[in-house]
Each structure stands twice: as C-alpha cells, then as structure tokens.
Design a protein around this motif. Sequence first.
Motif, PDB file in Angstrom:
ATOM      1  N   VAL A 187      -4.011  63.878  42.837  1.00  0.00           N
ATOM      2  CA  VAL A 187      -4.475  64.751  43.922  1.00  0.00           C
ATOM      3  C   VAL A 187      -3.559  65.955  44.164  1.00  0.00           C
ATOM      4  O   VAL A 187      -3.776  66.714  45.113  1.00  0.00           O
ATOM      5  N   GLY A 245      -2.086  67.106  48.120  1.00  0.00           N
ATOM      6  CA  GLY A 245      -2.764  65.844  48.381  1.00  0.00           C
ATOM      7  C   GLY A 245      -1.782  64.725  48.628  1.00  0.00           C
ATOM      8  O   GLY A 245      -1.995  63.859  49.486  1.00  0.00           O
ATOM      9  N   ARG A 299      -0.229  64.392  52.227  1.00  0.00           N
ATOM     10  CA  ARG A 299      -0.974  63.720  53.297  1.00  0.00           C
ATOM     11  C   ARG A 299      -0.337  62.378  53.643  1.00  0.00           C
ATOM     12  O   ARG A 299      -0.596  61.827  54.705  1.00  0.00           O
ATOM     13  N   THR A 321      -0.862  56.702  57.180  1.00  0.00           N
ATOM     14  CA  THR A 321      -1.091  57.178  55.820  1.00  0.00           C
ATOM     15  C   THR A 321       0.047  56.822  54.864  1.00  0.00           C
ATOM     16  O   THR A 321      -0.004  57.169  53.682  1.00  0.00           O
ATOM     17  N   VAL A 362      -4.962  56.505  47.134  1.00  0.00           N
ATOM     18  CA  VAL A 362      -5.799  57.706  47.086  1.00  0.00           C
ATOM     19  C   VAL A 362      -7.174  57.399  47.648  1.00  0.00           C
ATOM     20  O   VAL A 362      -7.729  58.180  48.437  1.00  0.00           O
ATOM     21  N   HIS A 399      -7.801  59.470  50.832  1.00  0.00           N
ATOM     22  CA  HIS A 399      -8.635  60.620  50.463  1.00  0.00           C
ATOM     23  C   HIS A 399     -10.115  60.264  50.375  1.00  0.00           C
ATOM     24  O   HIS A 399     -10.948  61.149  50.172  1.00  0.00           O
TER      25      HIS A 399
END
Length: 346
Positions: free
Chosen positions: A313, A317, A320, A327, A341, A345
């Motif tokens: 990602v 990404g 995050r 997270t 992920v 995501h």
Amino acid sequence: MAQFVDWDLAAATAGALSKTGPAVSFEEATQVVSELRTLTDEAAVHVAAYTGLIAHTDVPPVRVVDRRDWARVNITGLQKVIGPLVSRLSGDREPSPFADAIGSRVTGVQAGTVLAYLSGRVLGQYEVFSGEPGQLLLNAPNIVEVERKIGADPRDFRLWVCLHEVTHRTQFTAVPWMRGYFLGEVQAFVDASQGGEHILERLRRGVATLSEALRDEESRVSMLDVVQTPAQRAVLDRLTALMTLLEGHAEFVMDGVGPEVIPTVESIRAKFNRRRESGNPLEKAVRRVLGIEVKMRQYAEGRKFVHGVVERVGMDGFNRIFESPLTLPRLEELGDPDAWVTRVHG
C-alpha cells in the motif's frame, strides 16, 4: 510510603560496575560528541523525507552521554514511573521500617547491576519516561567501541546509528498519542498483577531474577517467568506487537535511507548482524533474560512486516498504522501483512 528501590544505591552500583569505555583523547571525545549531534540533525532530514512523518511538538536536542550518564537518566525515568505506581498499588501501606530499608537496598543493588550491564550494550535510546515528549540519547562510548570492533568507517557507522534512533524519536514526536499509549500499557501491565502476591514482592522478585542471571550462566529463567496472570500476558502481547512494529520500522527506514547516504552501509549491516548473533554462553543467557534476544527477533520480524505493508500500500498507506491505537498491528498480524491491510484498508 514504602520505597521499592534505593535509587541512590542503584545509581552508585551502576556507576561502580559500568565497564570502562574505549580509550580516546579529550580531542577525540569532543569530536565524537560534535559529530553525533551534527549527524542527528542530518538523519532527521532523511527520516522525515523518507517516512513523511513530521514532529507535532518541539523536539529536544539529542543528548550525547557516557555509560554512567545513560544509567542515571534511566534511573531518573524509572523512578518517576515506578514511584507513583508502587504508591497506588500498595495503597500507601507502610511495611516495617527495617524490612523496607533492607528490601529497597537489595533491590537497589540488583537494579544497578542490570543497568550497568545494559549501559555497556545500548548504542542509543529514545527515553520516554523522564518527561514529555521524551529525549534521544546516544551512548558515545558504545558507538565508538562497536565501530572499532567491526572495523566500520566512523562517520558512516555513526550516521547509520542515528538513522535508527532518530526514527524512534520521530515515532514518538510525530504520533501525538504514542507516548501516552505506551506508558498506559506499561501501567496496565503492573495493574494486572493485583489480586495475588503483593506487588512490591513480585516486582522485587523480577529484579532479582534479572540480577541473578548476570552471575549464573546456567540460568534458564526469562522475563516471562515473572509474568503471573492472564491479564498480564494480554498486555504483554500488545506491548510486544508495538515494540516489534517500532523496531521493525526503524530497521526498515535505516535500510531504506542508508544506501543513498552511507557508502559503506552494506558492509556495516553485514558486520553488525554477525556481531548481534555472536556471544559467549553467559552473554546469550543474559540477553535472553533481559529480553534482548526477543528484541533482536523483533528487528527482523518487524522489518519484514513493515516491508510487506509498504510493498502492498506504499508509505502513505503504511502510515495509517499511526492513526490510532486501533490501527496498530495485532500480534498475529505481524506475520501476515495482508491481514493488517485487509482490516485497516478494507
């Protein structure tokens, strides 16, 4: 209120038992300190550009220390954390003055012994206990000693170390909730020991376990032997996941930036990894008991996880992961980047 550790005695013990650093002249020492400060600033620019993480608070300047200074800083930090926790968990109950004095002095010697050993091993540290937002420490004697032992180019090796440690500083200054979350988990670990053996005696037994391992190469105890409750194990799982992420992220960044700014980085990495894996039986036993063996595995496992996520990602990404504690990767996700992920995501 009961004193868990005689902190003055711990500091004196750590100072007396700390190994002498490598032989350097005054001019050489001055040059090392100056260069480490300069390279810390250079590393900060590289880390920010590579990670995209920017500090949200004023960052205190790096503190270049020797082995005794390192021990003193960590004693100050531990004192600030352990004192209030012991007061709350013991309910301010007063033991007999004689028992308190003897127990705190014994624990002081044991804590000083452990810190003396670590003071000769640690190259750098982001110390978060002493105050907000924490402070970056670089242990100059150890850095010089290691670069000489592995035959590394001094400037290259020092910048390589700075990249790793500055990444840790970035993690705690660019992520506003990180320090509070980490300290909260440490507090939760101690809180989870309530309901059984008195907290002071359990903590003292843990310190004694570590201290004894420094003298007994046949010791087979580990930090997990001190963990008594399922609640503590749950907290330990979260702390292990967090530390594996932070160490792996620092390894990933130093290996990502290194080839661009450090000409001898491949040689340094190969020699340093061989040094990590070596050691006599006593050294290996102590590493295991103090959790250093676990930390060494965290470097590899965490780096593999970070690489896997960034590969899927990208760096934005991956970042995050620092949005909130929710997270952060779970322990089981560290070996399965796809699982993280998918969860984060979608």
